[in-house]
Motif scaffolding. Sequence first.
Motif, PDB file in Angstrom:
ATOM      1  N   PRO A  47       0.751  -1.233   0.165  1.00 36.38           N
ATOM      2  CA  PRO A  47       0.119   0.160   0.000  1.00 36.38           C
ATOM      3  C   PRO A  47       1.065   1.303   0.099  1.00 36.38           C
ATOM      4  CG  PRO A  47      -0.723  -1.666   1.559  1.00 36.38           C
ATOM      5  CD  PRO A  47       0.430  -2.312   1.105  1.00 36.38           C
ATOM      6  N   GLY A  48       0.320   2.234  -0.785  1.00 35.48           N
ATOM      7  CA  GLY A  48       1.016   3.718  -0.982  1.00 35.48           C
ATOM      8  C   GLY A  48       1.966   3.421  -2.206  1.00 35.48           C
ATOM      9  N   PHE A  49       2.583   2.215  -2.614  1.00 31.87           N
ATOM     10  CA  PHE A  49       3.129   1.995  -3.766  1.00 31.87           C
ATOM     11  C   PHE A  49       2.260   1.477  -5.004  1.00 31.87           C
ATOM     12  CE2 PHE A  49       7.732   2.618  -2.674  1.00 31.87           C
ATOM     13  CZ  PHE A  49       7.649   2.895  -1.405  1.00 31.87           C
ATOM     14  N   ALA A  50       1.335   0.811  -4.394  1.00 29.64           N
ATOM     15  CA  ALA A  50       0.344   0.209  -5.430  1.00 29.64           C
ATOM     16  C   ALA A  50      -1.157  -0.039  -4.870  1.00 29.64           C
ATOM     17  CB  ALA A  50       0.614  -1.152  -5.670  1.00 29.64           C
ATOM     18  N   TYR A  51      -2.008   0.490  -5.884  1.00 26.88           N
ATOM     19  CA  TYR A  51      -3.623   0.455  -5.537  1.00 26.88           C
ATOM     20  C   TYR A  51      -4.109  -0.378  -6.347  1.00 26.88           C
ATOM     21  CZ  TYR A  51      -2.093   4.571  -2.622  1.00 26.88           C
ATOM     22  OH  TYR A  51      -1.512   5.380  -1.927  1.00 26.88           O
ATOM     23  N   VAL A  52      -5.458  -0.664  -6.187  1.00 24.11           N
ATOM     24  CA  VAL A  52      -6.376  -1.434  -6.941  1.00 24.11           C
ATOM     25  C   VAL A  52      -7.461  -0.593  -7.540  1.00 24.11           C
ATOM     26  CG1 VAL A  52      -7.734  -3.413  -7.486  1.00 24.11           C
ATOM     27  CG2 VAL A  52      -5.701  -3.572  -6.070  1.00 24.11           C
ATOM     28  N   GLY A  53      -7.523  -0.114  -8.690  1.00 26.19           N
ATOM     29  CA  GLY A  53      -8.794   0.788  -8.905  1.00 26.19           C
ATOM     30  C   GLY A  53      -8.548   2.199  -8.560  1.00 26.19           C
ATOM     31  N   ASP A  54      -9.679   2.847  -8.723  1.00 25.49           N
ATOM     32  CA  ASP A  54      -9.587   4.387  -8.442  1.00 25.49           C
ATOM     33  C   ASP A  54      -9.818   4.662  -6.945  1.00 25.49           C
ATOM     34  OD1 ASP A  54      -9.201   4.953 -10.988  1.00 25.49           O
ATOM     35  OD2 ASP A  54     -11.327   5.295 -11.541  1.00 25.49           O
ATOM     36  N   ALA A  55     -10.440   3.465  -6.255  1.00 25.62           N
ATOM     37  CA  ALA A  55     -10.479   3.653  -4.835  1.00 25.62           C
ATOM     38  C   ALA A  55      -9.676   3.658  -3.986  1.00 25.62           C
ATOM     39  CB  ALA A  55     -11.837   2.763  -4.499  1.00 25.62           C
ATOM     40  N   GLY A  56      -8.599   3.309  -4.498  1.00 27.38           N
ATOM     41  CA  GLY A  56      -7.171   3.299  -3.608  1.00 27.38           C
ATOM     42  C   GLY A  56      -7.105   2.161  -2.578  1.00 27.38           C
ATOM     43  N   ALA A  57      -7.723   1.071  -3.088  1.00 33.28           N
ATOM     44  CA  ALA A  57      -7.974  -0.242  -2.222  1.00 33.28           C
ATOM     45  C   ALA A  57      -6.360  -0.896  -2.502  1.00 33.28           C
ATOM     46  CB  ALA A  57      -8.837  -0.978  -2.651  1.00 33.28           C
ATOM     47  N   ARG A  58      -6.263  -1.603  -1.385  1.00 37.22           N
ATOM     48  CA  ARG A  58      -4.655  -2.441  -1.488  1.00 37.22           C
ATOM     49  C   ARG A  58      -4.951  -3.910  -2.191  1.00 37.22           C
ATOM     50  NH1 ARG A  58      -2.394  -5.112   3.723  1.00 37.22           N
ATOM     51  NH2 ARG A  58      -1.860  -6.802   2.067  1.00 37.22           N
ATOM     52  N   HIS A  59      -3.940  -4.472  -2.717  1.00 39.97           N
ATOM     53  CA  HIS A  59      -4.180  -5.733  -3.615  1.00 39.97           C
ATOM     54  C   HIS A  59      -4.701  -6.835  -2.325  1.00 39.97           C
ATOM     55  CE1 HIS A  59      -2.484  -5.278  -7.453  1.00 39.97           C
ATOM     56  NE2 HIS A  59      -1.687  -4.497  -6.922  1.00 39.97           N
ATOM     57  N   GLU A  60      -5.599  -7.401  -2.469  1.00 38.95           N
ATOM     58  CA  GLU A  60      -6.137  -8.283  -1.434  1.00 38.95           C
ATOM     59  C   GLU A  60      -5.808  -9.726  -1.659  1.00 38.95           C
ATOM     60  OE1 GLU A  60      -7.837  -7.607   1.245  1.00 38.95           O
ATOM     61  OE2 GLU A  60      -8.046  -5.336   0.821  1.00 38.95           O
ATOM     62  N   THR A  61      -5.346 -10.100  -2.909  1.00 40.04           N
ATOM     63  CA  THR A  61      -4.626 -11.302  -3.144  1.00 40.04           C
ATOM     64  C   THR A  61      -3.180 -11.157  -2.992  1.00 40.04           C
ATOM     65  OG1 THR A  61      -6.398 -11.841  -4.702  1.00 40.04           O
ATOM     66  CG2 THR A  61      -4.430 -12.921  -4.994  1.00 40.04           C
ATOM     67  N   PRO A  62      -2.512 -11.855  -2.328  1.00 37.56           N
ATOM     68  CA  PRO A  62      -0.828 -11.818  -2.407  1.00 37.56           C
ATOM     69  C   PRO A  62      -0.274 -12.518  -3.480  1.00 37.56           C
ATOM     70  CG  PRO A  62      -1.767 -13.689  -0.906  1.00 37.56           C
ATOM     71  CD  PRO A  62      -3.045 -12.897  -1.518  1.00 37.56           C
ATOM     72  N   LEU A  63       0.889 -12.090  -3.584  1.00 33.50           N
ATOM     73  CA  LEU A  63       1.551 -12.291  -4.967  1.00 33.50           C
ATOM     74  C   LEU A  63       2.407 -13.863  -4.400  1.00 33.50           C
ATOM     75  CD1 LEU A  63       3.310 -12.211  -7.536  1.00 33.50           C
ATOM     76  CD2 LEU A  63       4.782 -11.013  -6.757  1.00 33.50           C
ATOM     77  N   ARG A  64       1.816 -14.722  -4.772  1.00 33.79           N
ATOM     78  CA  ARG A  64       2.228 -16.301  -4.446  1.00 33.79           C
ATOM     79  C   ARG A  64       3.674 -16.389  -5.195  1.00 33.79           C
ATOM     80  NH1 ARG A  64      -1.826 -19.439  -6.711  1.00 33.79           N
ATOM     81  NH2 ARG A  64      -2.621 -17.568  -7.497  1.00 33.79           N
ATOM     82  N   VAL A  65       4.674 -16.474  -4.340  1.00 27.76           N
ATOM     83  CA  VAL A  65       6.068 -16.725  -5.072  1.00 27.76           C
ATOM     84  C   VAL A  65       6.532 -18.466  -4.490  1.00 27.76           C
ATOM     85  CG1 VAL A  65       8.579 -16.123  -4.927  1.00 27.76           C
ATOM     86  CG2 VAL A  65       6.560 -14.295  -4.446  1.00 27.76           C
ATOM     87  N   TYR A  66       6.850 -19.123  -5.644  1.00 24.36           N
ATOM     88  CA  TYR A  66       7.549 -20.312  -5.318  1.00 24.36           C
ATOM     89  C   TYR A  66       8.826 -20.473  -5.708  1.00 24.36           C
ATOM     90  CZ  TYR A  66       2.269 -21.253  -5.682  1.00 24.36           C
ATOM     91  OH  TYR A  66       1.199 -21.173  -5.344  1.00 24.36           O
ATOM     92  N   ALA A  67       9.577 -20.935  -4.645  1.00 26.54           N
ATOM     93  CA  ALA A  67      11.199 -21.171  -4.663  1.00 26.54           C
ATOM     94  C   ALA A  67      11.629 -22.164  -3.852  1.00 26.54           C
ATOM     95  CB  ALA A  67      11.773 -19.681  -4.521  1.00 26.54           C
ATOM     96  N   THR A  68      12.846 -22.725  -4.278  1.00 31.53           N
ATOM     97  CA  THR A  68      13.393 -23.466  -3.051  1.00 31.53           C
ATOM     98  C   THR A  68      13.936 -22.877  -1.960  1.00 31.53           C
ATOM     99  OG1 THR A  68      15.663 -23.012  -4.189  1.00 31.53           O
ATOM    100  CG2 THR A  68      14.582 -24.874  -5.306  1.00 31.53           C
ATOM    101  N   ALA A  69      14.285 -23.582  -0.938  1.00 30.65           N
ATOM    102  CA  ALA A  69      14.370 -23.045   0.344  1.00 30.65           C
ATOM    103  C   ALA A  69      15.759 -21.977   0.120  1.00 30.65           C
ATOM    104  CB  ALA A  69      14.975 -24.202   1.467  1.00 30.65           C
ATOM    105  N   LYS A  70      16.827 -22.443  -0.450  1.00 30.04           N
ATOM    106  CA  LYS A  70      17.788 -21.701  -0.438  1.00 30.04           C
ATOM    107  C   LYS A  70      17.501 -20.216  -1.336  1.00 30.04           C
ATOM    108  CE  LYS A  70      21.653 -24.992  -0.434  1.00 30.04           C
ATOM    109  NZ  LYS A  70      22.789 -25.632  -1.049  1.00 30.04           N
ATOM    110  N   ALA A  71      16.624 -20.371  -2.403  1.00 30.34           N
ATOM    111  CA  ALA A  71      16.120 -19.084  -2.963  1.00 30.34           C
ATOM    112  C   ALA A  71      15.424 -18.401  -2.230  1.00 30.34           C
ATOM    113  CB  ALA A  71      15.744 -19.604  -4.308  1.00 30.34           C
TER     114      ALA A  71
END
Length: 281
Positions: free
Chosen positions: A92-116
């Motif tokens: 929030p503050g860097f990215a909004y959803v639509g004109d209402a200024g709402a935050r992203h409700e769906t997280p960005l799902r990141v898949y990686a090995t333990a070391k990454a």
Amino acid sequence: MHLKYFGTAAAEGIPGMFCTCAVCRESLRLGGRNLRTRSQALVDGRLLIDFPPDTYGHMLRGGLDLPSIHALLITHAHQDHLYAQDFENRKPGFAYVGDAGARHETPLRVYATAKAMEHVRTEDRDRIEERGITQLHEIAPFEPFTVDDFVATAMTADHGAASGPVIYAIERAGAAMLYANDTGFFPEETWEYLAGVKPYFSFVSLDCTGMIRQDYRRGHMALPANAEVRDRLIALGCADENTIFCAHHFSHNGGLTHGDLVNEAAKIGFLVSYDGMEIEF
């Protein structure tokens, strides 16, 4: 399935930002498909592979609809494939959803090995995982996992071990592809897994960092090693004459411009990726 390559270069890009070698000078002069940003690809418009420093450029000039992306596979933790600092631009503050200024409700799902994933968490100085901006999923080689309606399987890569490197088999709706950059000739445990499971790949994307060089077999590959991988996949029944093979992930150290590389790859029946290339299979 559909794949779009947004970037197709190794870490330094082509031309390299500080380089004046013959390949970089000629690539800059020719422009077009000779200009390569760091590697990134998108499967079926929804599943993003890797997150290089050029991701924002791919959004501006390549048509990547980044706000709509909710799932990301990471091949390894080297900076040209994982620039985790930019995940904070989703807060929030860097990215909004639509004109209402709402935050992203769906997280960005990141898949990686333990070391990454260690690298991702080291860069999380603003607690974005804790705040639900990202959702981190540790994966293990040879254990299939589901991402929406995709099934992905990470397999061990021959690359810098500290970066947690893997290649991916990705399946959806009865089709499957193999995405394998930043690896030398596959480790035997990966070949053993493929021999046991025997997936059939309609499309295979292989690391070709060294282009035509004979000495690129460990850590990265070139066309001679690509041909060996193709032949072994066919021998295992994982590919056949209908499989599309594409060379991908290039360095100026390979010594060729795009057009010259296309001519060389055609001799062994390979396509050559370029920034913006799209393919259906």
